[in-house]
Design a protein around this motif. Structure first.
Motif, PDB file in Angstrom:
ATOM      1  N   LEU A 192       0.833  -1.204   0.000  1.00 48.28           N
ATOM      2  CA  LEU A 192       0.000   0.000   0.000  1.00 48.28           C
ATOM      3  C   LEU A 192       0.868   1.254   0.000  1.00 48.28           C
ATOM      4  CD1 LEU A 192      -2.932  -0.693   2.478  1.00 48.28           C
ATOM      5  CD2 LEU A 192      -3.007  -0.585   0.006  1.00 48.28           C
ATOM      6  N   VAL A 193       0.446   2.239  -0.760  1.00 50.01           N
ATOM      7  CA  VAL A 193       1.148   3.511  -0.781  1.00 50.01           C
ATOM      8  C   VAL A 193       0.729   4.328   0.435  1.00 50.01           C
ATOM      9  CG1 VAL A 193       1.491   5.625  -2.069  1.00 50.01           C
ATOM     10  CG2 VAL A 193       1.289   3.464  -3.284  1.00 50.01           C
ATOM     11  N   ASP A 194      -0.531   4.632   0.559  1.00 50.50           N
ATOM     12  CA  ASP A 194      -1.075   5.378   1.688  1.00 50.50           C
ATOM     13  C   ASP A 194      -2.383   4.736   2.122  1.00 50.50           C
ATOM     14  OD1 ASP A 194       0.823   7.521   1.897  1.00 50.50           O
ATOM     15  OD2 ASP A 194      -0.035   8.356   0.063  1.00 50.50           O
ATOM     16  N   ARG A 195      -2.593   4.708   3.415  1.00 48.29           N
ATOM     17  CA  ARG A 195      -3.851   4.208   3.949  1.00 48.29           C
ATOM     18  C   ARG A 195      -4.667   5.415   4.389  1.00 48.29           C
ATOM     19  NH1 ARG A 195      -5.333  -0.747   5.581  1.00 48.29           N
ATOM     20  NH2 ARG A 195      -7.192  -0.848   6.865  1.00 48.29           N
ATOM     21  N   VAL A 196      -5.915   5.480   3.947  1.00 52.19           N
ATOM     22  CA  VAL A 196      -6.783   6.604   4.262  1.00 52.19           C
ATOM     23  C   VAL A 196      -8.014   6.075   4.989  1.00 52.19           C
ATOM     24  CG1 VAL A 196      -8.159   8.475   3.286  1.00 52.19           C
ATOM     25  CG2 VAL A 196      -6.003   7.827   2.208  1.00 52.19           C
ATOM     26  N   GLU A 197      -8.305   6.623   6.154  1.00 53.05           N
ATOM     27  CA  GLU A 197      -9.507   6.247   6.888  1.00 53.05           C
ATOM     28  C   GLU A 197     -10.681   7.048   6.335  1.00 53.05           C
ATOM     29  OE1 GLU A 197      -9.757   3.811   9.191  1.00 53.05           O
ATOM     30  OE2 GLU A 197      -7.630   3.407   8.870  1.00 53.05           O
ATOM     31  N   VAL A 198     -11.795   6.385   6.076  1.00 51.35           N
ATOM     32  CA  VAL A 198     -12.970   7.027   5.508  1.00 51.35           C
ATOM     33  C   VAL A 198     -14.165   6.720   6.396  1.00 51.35           C
ATOM     34  CG1 VAL A 198     -14.491   7.122   3.501  1.00 51.35           C
ATOM     35  CG2 VAL A 198     -12.039   6.764   3.178  1.00 51.35           C
ATOM     36  N   ALA A 199     -14.900   7.763   6.764  1.00 51.08           N
ATOM     37  CA  ALA A 199     -16.118   7.583   7.560  1.00 51.08           C
ATOM     38  C   ALA A 199     -17.249   7.129   6.638  1.00 51.08           C
ATOM     39  CB  ALA A 199     -16.495   8.882   8.262  1.00 51.08           C
ATOM     40  N   VAL A 200     -17.873   6.031   6.982  1.00 45.26           N
ATOM     41  CA  VAL A 200     -18.970   5.482   6.188  1.00 45.26           C
ATOM     42  C   VAL A 200     -20.242   5.572   7.026  1.00 45.26           C
ATOM     43  CG1 VAL A 200     -19.865   3.408   5.080  1.00 45.26           C
ATOM     44  CG2 VAL A 200     -17.429   3.942   4.935  1.00 45.26           C
ATOM     45  N   SER A 201     -21.254   6.249   6.491  1.00 44.44           N
ATOM     46  CA  SER A 201     -22.478   6.412   7.272  1.00 44.44           C
ATOM     47  C   SER A 201     -23.719   5.846   6.588  1.00 44.44           C
ATOM     48  CB  SER A 201     -22.695   7.890   7.611  1.00 44.44           C
ATOM     49  OG  SER A 201     -22.774   8.654   6.429  1.00 44.44           O
ATOM     50  N   THR A 202     -23.643   5.555   5.305  1.00 45.33           N
ATOM     51  CA  THR A 202     -24.803   5.013   4.598  1.00 45.33           C
ATOM     52  C   THR A 202     -24.390   3.770   3.803  1.00 45.33           C
ATOM     53  OG1 THR A 202     -24.445   6.278   2.556  1.00 45.33           O
ATOM     54  CG2 THR A 202     -25.737   7.356   4.305  1.00 45.33           C
ATOM     55  N   ARG A 203     -25.395   3.036   3.353  1.00 45.15           N
ATOM     56  CA  ARG A 203     -25.126   1.872   2.499  1.00 45.15           C
ATOM     57  C   ARG A 203     -24.469   2.305   1.195  1.00 45.15           C
ATOM     58  NH1 ARG A 203     -30.134  -2.178   2.137  1.00 45.15           N
ATOM     59  NH2 ARG A 203     -28.606  -3.090   0.745  1.00 45.15           N
ATOM     60  N   GLU A 204     -24.880   3.466   0.706  1.00 45.42           N
ATOM     61  CA  GLU A 204     -24.297   3.976  -0.532  1.00 45.42           C
ATOM     62  C   GLU A 204     -22.815   4.284  -0.335  1.00 45.42           C
ATOM     63  OE1 GLU A 204     -27.175   5.012   0.785  1.00 45.42           O
ATOM     64  OE2 GLU A 204     -28.626   4.394  -0.727  1.00 45.42           O
ATOM     65  N   ASP A 205     -22.475   4.873   0.827  1.00 49.88           N
ATOM     66  CA  ASP A 205     -21.070   5.137   1.140  1.00 49.88           C
ATOM     67  C   ASP A 205     -20.276   3.832   1.148  1.00 49.88           C
ATOM     68  OD1 ASP A 205     -21.654   7.820   1.498  1.00 49.88           O
ATOM     69  OD2 ASP A 205     -21.580   7.737   3.695  1.00 49.88           O
ATOM     70  N   HIS A 206     -20.859   2.820   1.768  1.00 52.82           N
ATOM     71  CA  HIS A 206     -20.188   1.521   1.869  1.00 52.82           C
ATOM     72  C   HIS A 206     -19.898   0.952   0.476  1.00 52.82           C
ATOM     73  CE1 HIS A 206     -19.290  -2.549   3.237  1.00 52.82           C
ATOM     74  NE2 HIS A 206     -20.168  -2.983   2.365  1.00 52.82           N
ATOM     75  N   TRP A 207     -20.889   0.974  -0.406  1.00 51.34           N
ATOM     76  CA  TRP A 207     -20.700   0.426  -1.751  1.00 51.34           C
ATOM     77  C   TRP A 207     -19.759   1.295  -2.574  1.00 51.34           C
ATOM     78  CZ3 TRP A 207     -21.283  -4.266  -3.407  1.00 51.34           C
ATOM     79  CH2 TRP A 207     -22.113  -5.112  -2.686  1.00 51.34           C
ATOM     80  N   ALA A 208     -19.831   2.610  -2.388  1.00 52.68           N
ATOM     81  CA  ALA A 208     -18.901   3.496  -3.105  1.00 52.68           C
ATOM     82  C   ALA A 208     -17.469   3.222  -2.671  1.00 52.68           C
ATOM     83  CB  ALA A 208     -19.269   4.961  -2.848  1.00 52.68           C
ATOM     84  N   LEU A 209     -17.262   3.003  -1.387  1.00 50.93           N
ATOM     85  CA  LEU A 209     -15.922   2.698  -0.887  1.00 50.93           C
ATOM     86  C   LEU A 209     -15.431   1.362  -1.434  1.00 50.93           C
ATOM     87  CD1 LEU A 209     -13.588   3.593   0.876  1.00 50.93           C
ATOM     88  CD2 LEU A 209     -14.732   2.528   2.829  1.00 50.93           C
ATOM     89  N   ARG A 210     -16.305   0.378  -1.514  1.00 51.98           N
ATOM     90  CA  ARG A 210     -15.920  -0.903  -2.101  1.00 51.98           C
ATOM     91  C   ARG A 210     -15.512  -0.729  -3.565  1.00 51.98           C
ATOM     92  NH1 ARG A 210     -19.533  -5.998  -0.540  1.00 51.98           N
ATOM     93  NH2 ARG A 210     -17.760  -6.968  -1.559  1.00 51.98           N
ATOM     94  N   ALA A 211     -16.278   0.097  -4.294  1.00 53.21           N
ATOM     95  CA  ALA A 211     -15.954   0.334  -5.701  1.00 53.21           C
ATOM     96  C   ALA A 211     -14.605   1.050  -5.836  1.00 53.21           C
ATOM     97  CB  ALA A 211     -17.062   1.150  -6.371  1.00 53.21           C
ATOM     98  N   LEU A 212     -14.339   2.022  -4.975  1.00 52.36           N
ATOM     99  CA  LEU A 212     -13.055   2.721  -5.013  1.00 52.36           C
ATOM    100  C   LEU A 212     -11.906   1.777  -4.669  1.00 52.36           C
ATOM    101  CD1 LEU A 212     -13.963   6.152  -3.398  1.00 52.36           C
ATOM    102  CD2 LEU A 212     -13.209   5.737  -5.749  1.00 52.36           C
ATOM    103  N   ASN A 213     -12.112   0.919  -3.667  1.00 51.56           N
ATOM    104  CA  ASN A 213     -11.078  -0.052  -3.307  1.00 51.56           C
ATOM    105  C   ASN A 213     -10.812  -1.017  -4.459  1.00 51.56           C
ATOM    106  OD1 ASN A 213     -10.574   0.981  -0.774  1.00 51.56           O
ATOM    107  ND2 ASN A 213     -12.015  -0.370   0.246  1.00 51.56           N
ATOM    108  N   LEU A 214     -11.860  -1.424  -5.142  1.00 48.26           N
ATOM    109  CA  LEU A 214     -11.700  -2.297  -6.303  1.00 48.26           C
ATOM    110  C   LEU A 214     -10.894  -1.589  -7.388  1.00 48.26           C
ATOM    111  CD1 LEU A 214     -12.313  -4.856  -7.933  1.00 48.26           C
ATOM    112  CD2 LEU A 214     -14.470  -3.785  -8.621  1.00 48.26           C
ATOM    113  N   HIS A 215     -11.253  -0.352  -7.668  1.00 46.75           N
ATOM    114  CA  HIS A 215     -10.534   0.427  -8.687  1.00 46.75           C
ATOM    115  C   HIS A 215      -9.060   0.582  -8.311  1.00 46.75           C
ATOM    116  CE1 HIS A 215      -9.693   3.458 -11.694  1.00 46.75           C
ATOM    117  NE2 HIS A 215      -9.187   4.228 -10.740  1.00 46.75           N
ATOM    118  N   ALA A 216      -8.798   0.953  -7.065  1.00 50.06           N
ATOM    119  CA  ALA A 216      -7.411   1.144  -6.618  1.00 50.06           C
ATOM    120  C   ALA A 216      -6.635  -0.171  -6.682  1.00 50.06           C
ATOM    121  CB  ALA A 216      -7.390   1.706  -5.198  1.00 50.06           C
ATOM    122  N   GLY A 217      -7.268  -1.276  -6.277  1.00 48.64           N
ATOM    123  CA  GLY A 217      -6.599  -2.573  -6.312  1.00 48.64           C
ATOM    124  C   GLY A 217      -6.282  -3.020  -7.724  1.00 48.64           C
TER     125      GLY A 217
END
Length: 105
Positions: free
Chosen positions: A51-76
């Motif tokens: 990993l280059v940098d680890r970023v903590e992200v606050a997730v408050s909705t289901r949409e946030d959760h899925w968006a974060l999964r999509a971003l993690n997939l893209h980054a990976g």
């Protein structure tokens, strides 16, 4: 009562390791042991290697959760393409019944 989260790859692999342990985990929750803590620490070391940098992200909705999964997939996938390796690449899909081979139910 089983947890409400969708099944994870670990849940499927755990059936081969110890079905009773999986049953306890699903019904009573996961109790962390010293060995599990050591494994978590080792996992963090391995992840830090790629990993280059680890970023903590606050997730408050289901949409946030899925968006974060999509971003993690893209980054990976981008890291895999650039360096030839990655860790914790999300897997999306459906578990189907039947004879296998990728066909529907």
């Amino acid at each position: 009562v089983y947890r409400c989260a969708p099944p994870q790859v670990t849940d499927l692999a755990a059936q081969e390791w110890c079905e009773q342990e999986l049953c306890f985990t699903l019904t009573q929750g996961r109790v962390e042991t010293a060995a599990m803590a050591a494994g978590t620490a080792r996992h963090a070391e391995l992840e830090a290697e790629v990993l280059v940098d680890r970023v903590e992200v606050a997730v408050s909705t289901r949409e946030d959760h899925w968006a974060l999964r999509a971003l993690n997939l893209h980054a990976g996938l981008a890291q895999l393409q650039e360096t030839g390796m990655t860790r914790e690449l999300p897997v999306f899909g459906w578990i189907i019944s039947g004879g296998g081979g990728g066909g529907g139910g």
